[in-house]
Design an enzyme around this catalytic site. Sequence first.
Site, PDB file in Angstrom:
ATOM      1  N   ASP A   1       3.750  -1.473  -9.913  1.00 36.91           N
ATOM      2  CA  ASP A   1       4.941  -1.963  -9.213  1.00 36.91           C
ATOM      3  C   ASP A   1       4.876  -3.481  -9.138  1.00 36.91           C
ATOM      4  O   ASP A   1       5.463  -4.096  -8.252  1.00 36.91           O
ATOM      5  CB  ASP A   1       5.024  -1.342  -7.818  1.00 36.91           C
TER       6      ASP A   1
ATOM      7  N   TRP B   1       2.636   2.790  -2.304  1.00 37.33           N
ATOM      8  CA  TRP B   1       2.401   3.636  -3.482  1.00 37.33           C
ATOM      9  C   TRP B   1       1.013   4.272  -3.423  1.00 37.33           C
ATOM     10  O   TRP B   1       0.839   5.446  -3.754  1.00 37.33           O
ATOM     11  CB  TRP B   1       2.558   2.816  -4.768  1.00 37.33           C
TER      12      TRP B   1
ATOM     13  N   ASP C   1      -6.626 -10.865  -8.960  1.00 36.10           N
ATOM     14  CA  ASP C   1      -5.582 -11.032  -9.968  1.00 36.10           C
ATOM     15  C   ASP C   1      -5.836 -10.046 -11.100  1.00 36.10           C
ATOM     16  O   ASP C   1      -6.812 -10.188 -11.846  1.00 36.10           O
ATOM     17  CB  ASP C   1      -5.604 -12.475 -10.484  1.00 36.10           C
TER      18      ASP C   1
ATOM     19  N   LYS D   1       7.329  -1.132 -13.387  1.00 31.40           N
ATOM     20  CA  LYS D   1       8.610  -1.710 -12.986  1.00 31.40           C
ATOM     21  C   LYS D   1       9.112  -2.672 -14.055  1.00 31.40           C
ATOM     22  O   LYS D   1       8.351  -3.490 -14.589  1.00 31.40           O
ATOM     23  CB  LYS D   1       8.459  -2.459 -11.661  1.00 31.40           C
TER      24      LYS D   1
ATOM     25  N   ASP E   1      -4.338  -5.788  -6.025  1.00 31.75           N
ATOM     26  CA  ASP E   1      -3.222  -6.711  -5.811  1.00 31.75           C
ATOM     27  C   ASP E   1      -3.777  -8.087  -5.455  1.00 31.75           C
ATOM     28  O   ASP E   1      -4.907  -8.202  -4.967  1.00 31.75           O
ATOM     29  CB  ASP E   1      -2.306  -6.216  -4.688  1.00 31.75           C
TER      30      ASP E   1
ATOM     31  N   GLY F   1       0.767  -1.244   0.000  1.00 35.48           N
ATOM     32  CA  GLY F   1       0.000   0.000   0.000  1.00 35.48           C
ATOM     33  C   GLY F   1       0.793   1.287   0.000  1.00 35.48           C
ATOM     34  O   GLY F   1       0.209   2.368   0.013  1.00 35.48           O
TER      35      GLY F   1
END
Length: 228
Positions: free
Chosen positions: A142, A80, A118, A182, A102, A78
């Site tokens: 991320d 971000w 998902d 990322k 997430d 959490g």
Amino acid sequence: MSDKLKNTRLLKVKVKSNKKRTESSRRWLERQLNDPFVHLAKEKGYYSRAAFKLIEINDKYKILKPGTKVIDLGAAPGGWTQVIVEKLKSEQNPKSKVIGVDLNPISSIPQATLIVSDFTLESTQQQLLEMLDGKADVIVSDMAAPACGMVDVDHMRIMSLVEEAYLFAQEVLKPGGHFVAKVLRGGTEANLLKQLKLSFEKVSHFKPQSSRQDSAEMYVVCLKFRQR
């Protein structure tokens, strides 16, 4: 950020080996105890040190603004999402909207909507679209698959997630919107990088200071989405 760190003086902590602790766990604990960003995250109330990576990205590229809609992919734990809520001034600005998703549970964050699911499932992406109620201004990711230690496999897994996030961004980003994801050392694969450069006015790779120097992670920052 850097000025704050310069003033952060930590005494070097050594963790002794013992029979109950493996060598890898000893090294991890020692790294945590000596990491200024871990201490700074606790001081600021962030759920993880990763919050400072997004702060640095935003300081450089100015992607988060009050009154906008942002989706945070791979949001757990959490950190971000907390930064996004802060930068959007969500408490004072009702036009701001923050959605985090997430596979793992995310601690409650006021002014953010959190989904445990998902992201790669079509049903989850449809749920995000419905909750967004319009187009997104920014999508950040991320996400990272669990590392297996094989460089090629780890790179392939994370690039698969980046591609999923990019395809989703193509569908939901507003013209002029931004996308951050990322990647691993070596940057974005040539084919995907070519697609990103066609879709955005500016594409850059950036490694935040708060990203550990021995980590292979970095971020691809894509600015000003071109309407197809």
